[in-house]
Scaffold this active site. Structure first.
Site, PDB file in Angstrom:
ATOM      1  N   GLY A  16       0.798  -1.220   0.000  1.00  0.00           N
ATOM      2  CA  GLY A  16       0.000   0.000   0.000  1.00  0.00           C
ATOM      3  C   GLY A  16       0.829   1.269   0.000  1.00  0.00           C
ATOM      4  O   GLY A  16       0.294   2.364   0.170  1.00  0.00           O
ATOM      5  N   SER A  17       2.139   1.149  -0.204  1.00  0.00           N
ATOM      6  CA  SER A  17       2.998   2.327  -0.215  1.00  0.00           C
ATOM      7  C   SER A  17       2.981   2.989  -1.588  1.00  0.00           C
ATOM      8  O   SER A  17       3.036   2.324  -2.623  1.00  0.00           O
ATOM      9  CB  SER A  17       4.427   1.945   0.149  1.00  0.00           C
ATOM     10  OG  SER A  17       5.254   3.088   0.176  1.00  0.00           O
ATOM     11  N   THR A  18       2.935   4.314  -1.603  1.00  0.00           N
ATOM     12  CA  THR A  18       2.968   5.097  -2.834  1.00  0.00           C
ATOM     13  C   THR A  18       4.373   5.663  -3.037  1.00  0.00           C
ATOM     14  O   THR A  18       5.180   5.690  -2.101  1.00  0.00           O
ATOM     15  CB  THR A  18       1.968   6.259  -2.746  1.00  0.00           C
ATOM     16  OG1 THR A  18       2.369   7.126  -1.677  1.00  0.00           O
ATOM     17  CG2 THR A  18       0.554   5.757  -2.513  1.00  0.00           C
ATOM     18  N   PRO A  19       4.691   6.150  -4.226  1.00  0.00           N
ATOM     19  CA  PRO A  19       5.991   6.798  -4.430  1.00  0.00           C
ATOM     20  C   PRO A  19       6.233   7.944  -3.452  1.00  0.00           C
ATOM     21  O   PRO A  19       7.357   8.134  -2.979  1.00  0.00           O
ATOM     22  CB  PRO A  19       5.912   7.296  -5.879  1.00  0.00           C
ATOM     23  CG  PRO A  19       5.007   6.300  -6.554  1.00  0.00           C
ATOM     24  CD  PRO A  19       3.969   5.981  -5.513  1.00  0.00           C
ATOM     25  N   ASP A  57       7.243   6.570  -0.118  1.00  0.00           N
ATOM     26  CA  ASP A  57       8.619   6.076  -0.195  1.00  0.00           C
ATOM     27  C   ASP A  57       9.610   7.235  -0.161  1.00  0.00           C
ATOM     28  O   ASP A  57      10.653   7.164   0.502  1.00  0.00           O
ATOM     29  CB  ASP A  57       8.822   5.275  -1.484  1.00  0.00           C
ATOM     30  CG  ASP A  57       8.196   3.886  -1.418  1.00  0.00           C
ATOM     31  OD1 ASP A  57       7.737   3.493  -0.325  1.00  0.00           O
ATOM     32  OD2 ASP A  57       8.163   3.196  -2.455  1.00  0.00           O
ATOM     33  N   ALA A  58       9.307   8.318  -0.869  1.00  0.00           N
ATOM     34  CA  ALA A  58      10.197   9.487  -0.892  1.00  0.00           C
ATOM     35  C   ALA A  58      10.295  10.126   0.478  1.00  0.00           C
ATOM     36  O   ALA A  58      11.377  10.561   0.908  1.00  0.00           O
ATOM     37  CB  ALA A  58       9.687  10.499  -1.914  1.00  0.00           C
ATOM     38  N   LYS A 116       7.607  23.616  16.448  1.00  0.00           N
ATOM     39  CA  LYS A 116       8.478  22.527  16.015  1.00  0.00           C
ATOM     40  C   LYS A 116       7.710  21.625  15.064  1.00  0.00           C
ATOM     41  O   LYS A 116       6.704  21.032  15.428  1.00  0.00           O
ATOM     42  CB  LYS A 116       8.960  21.713  17.212  1.00  0.00           C
ATOM     43  CG  LYS A 116       9.896  20.562  16.839  1.00  0.00           C
ATOM     44  CD  LYS A 116      10.334  19.798  18.069  1.00  0.00           C
ATOM     45  CE  LYS A 116      11.311  18.688  17.695  1.00  0.00           C
ATOM     46  NZ  LYS A 116      11.738  17.910  18.888  1.00  0.00           N
ATOM     47  N   ASP A 140      18.135  14.683  28.167  1.00  0.00           N
ATOM     48  CA  ASP A 140      18.959  15.512  27.286  1.00  0.00           C
ATOM     49  C   ASP A 140      19.169  16.884  27.928  1.00  0.00           C
ATOM     50  O   ASP A 140      19.082  17.914  27.267  1.00  0.00           O
ATOM     51  CB  ASP A 140      18.295  15.653  25.918  1.00  0.00           C
ATOM     52  CG  ASP A 140      19.227  16.287  24.886  1.00  0.00           C
ATOM     53  OD1 ASP A 140      20.450  16.303  25.124  1.00  0.00           O
ATOM     54  OD2 ASP A 140      18.733  16.771  23.860  1.00  0.00           O
TER      55      ASP A 140
END
Length: 458
Positions: free
Chosen positions: A105-108, A111-112, A180, A277
């Site tokens: 189900g991942s699209t370009p 992914d980018a 942020k 931190d």
């Protein structure tokens, strides 16, 4: 004869299971012919290599730009993963489906985003790619959290970057605030989404004069944001770089601010909040020159209910407790160790082990070494040196709590106060004595004149 060549694609789908790429056989028999590699499969390989001219040649020969390869991935998926903006532009120009989905189900675009290829992200969005849905998007308007801020109300027209982290100054309802933006990889990392939810749940509870105030968040649209009060005077780290050592009485006052803020966090119910931190750049100055603890990052706002909270790569190693470096179980006392280093830095005017690379400093702490006391001993009087040594004790259990630190600092501060009063009182005392002597001389002079006048009249 069939070609023995095997091509391996470099990056996998953003939603594929970990390790899936290692198990893939990139060329399967049904895509091989007597003449060699199937041109459609070669398109995938050239997209992986960024071979723009080779891709043009294949597409000109009639190869389908939307050919789905193993796991239903297309050349556009591959180019988006690799970050080849010129290849992505060519594929889109030749008719590639911008929202094509692979097996998971991942699209370009997803992914980018996963691989942080910002030029490709902008290109896909420009060509109408469906935007990613905010991980915290709710279906019912009544479920929108109380702290939700409409992003349209945040004005970034005159925005400037703040030195620490990814915060920017913005205007919200006429007030300057710090904003942020959450990283794009948040959308493809379930652990970070979960941590973000936990952070917001805790931030709603935090209300203390020495802790930066949380104002709200954007969770129903992208990008997601956290909004806090803005403190224009900057952080303690910048102040120390500019001024160096600070007067001891001021150091004690500032240390009390930090200790009170940290004590509030550590005494949070039902579980303490470990900052993890604590360092000068994460301590901000308000308009009245008081300090506020800040920067509760997604992976740093942790509770001691966890056996071994994970370390964050963004934290400064220079202020890191040895038990963290050694990957041992730790608790609130890691913040006490960091506090000791900050307290000493304010007196010395230089960071701990300033001449040693940041990444090497924890090794010194683990070996039992501590920053040397170079300032005159009078700057450490009234028990300051002893307090610092207690706070950076090698044994966490032997370090004091922040409640105990506050008591000790208040005692030291009062001692400095008494000294200041004694420096003033003797002067006033002498002035009073001199005034009394003048008055007495004047009285005696008047008596003498009166006696002389009486004698003359007789």
């Amino acid at each position: 004869m069939k070609s023995p060549v095997r091509y391996k694609l470099g990056k996998q789908s953003s939603l594929a299971p970990d390790g899936h790429l290692d198990d893939l056989v990139e060329l399967v028999k049904e895509h091989e012919t007597e003449e060699g590699i199937d041109p459609r499969v070669r398109l995938m390989y050239l997209a992986n290599e960024g071979d723009l001219e080779g891709i043009k040649e294949l597409l000109d020969s009639g190869v389908d730009v939307n050919f789905h390869y193993i796991d239903d991935r297309t050349a556009l998926h591959i180019a988006a993963c690799q970050g080849f903006a010129d290849v992505v532009a060519l594929l889109l120009e030749r008719g590639a489906e911008v929202d094509s989905k692979d097996r998971w189900g991942s699209t370009p675009l997803r992914d980018a985003v996963h691989y942080k290829n910002h030029d490709v992200i902008k290109l896909l969005e420009k060509h109408g790619a469906e935007p990613l849905v905010a991980p915290m998007l709710v279906k019912n308007a009544r479920e929108v959290p109380d702290y939700e801020i409409d992003p349209e109300e945040l004005d970034f027209t005159n925005s400037v970057n703040i030195s620490k982290g990814t915060f920017r100054v913005a205007s919200w309802r006429g007030t300057e605030v710090a904003v942020k933006e959450l990283g794009e990889d948040l959308f493809t990392d379930e652990d970070k989404v979960r941590a973000f939810r936990d952070e917001l749940a805790l931030l709603q509870k935090i209300r203390h004069p020495n802790v930066v105030q949380f104002l709200g968040a954007v969770t129903q649209s992208c990008p997601m944001m956290i909004v806090t009060e803005y403190l224009p005077k900057g952080d303690l780290g910048a102040l120390l770089k500019r001024k160096g050592a600070i007067k001891t009485v001021t150091v004690v006052r500032l240390a009390l601010d930090i200790a009170r803020g940290m004590n509030y966090l550590h005494e949070n119910k039902p579980a303490p909040i470990i900052h993890r931190d604590l360092e000068p750049s994460n301590i901000l100055r308000d308009d009245s020159d008081h300090l506020k603890v800040a920067d509760f990052g997604v992976s740093k706002l942790l509770t001691v209910k966890e056996d071994r909270p994970s370390a964050c790569s963004e934290t400064s190693r220079r202020y890191e407790a040895p038990e963290v470096f050694k990957n041992e179980k730790y608790d609130t006392k890691v913040d006490v160790f960091s506090f000791a280093l900050i307290l000493q830095e304010m007196i010395e005017g230089r960071p701990p082990f300033a001449d040693t690379p940041d990444s090497e400093v924890p090794k010194l702490y683990a070996a039992g070494e501590r920053p040397p006391f170079r300032a005159p001993l009078k700057r450490y009087e009234n028990g300051l040196k002893e307090l610092i040594e207690e706070c950076w004790n090698e044994m966490p259990a032997m370090r004091p709590t922040f409640r105990q630190i506050i008591s000790q600092l208040e005692f030291i501060y009062n001692r400095f106060g008494h000294k200041r009063r004694w420096k003033v009182r003797p002067l006033k005392c002498f002035q009073n004595i001199e005034a009394m002597l003048k008055k007495d001389r004047s009285r005696r002079s008047s008596f003498s004149l009166s006696t002389h006048s009486s004698a003359s009249s007789i």
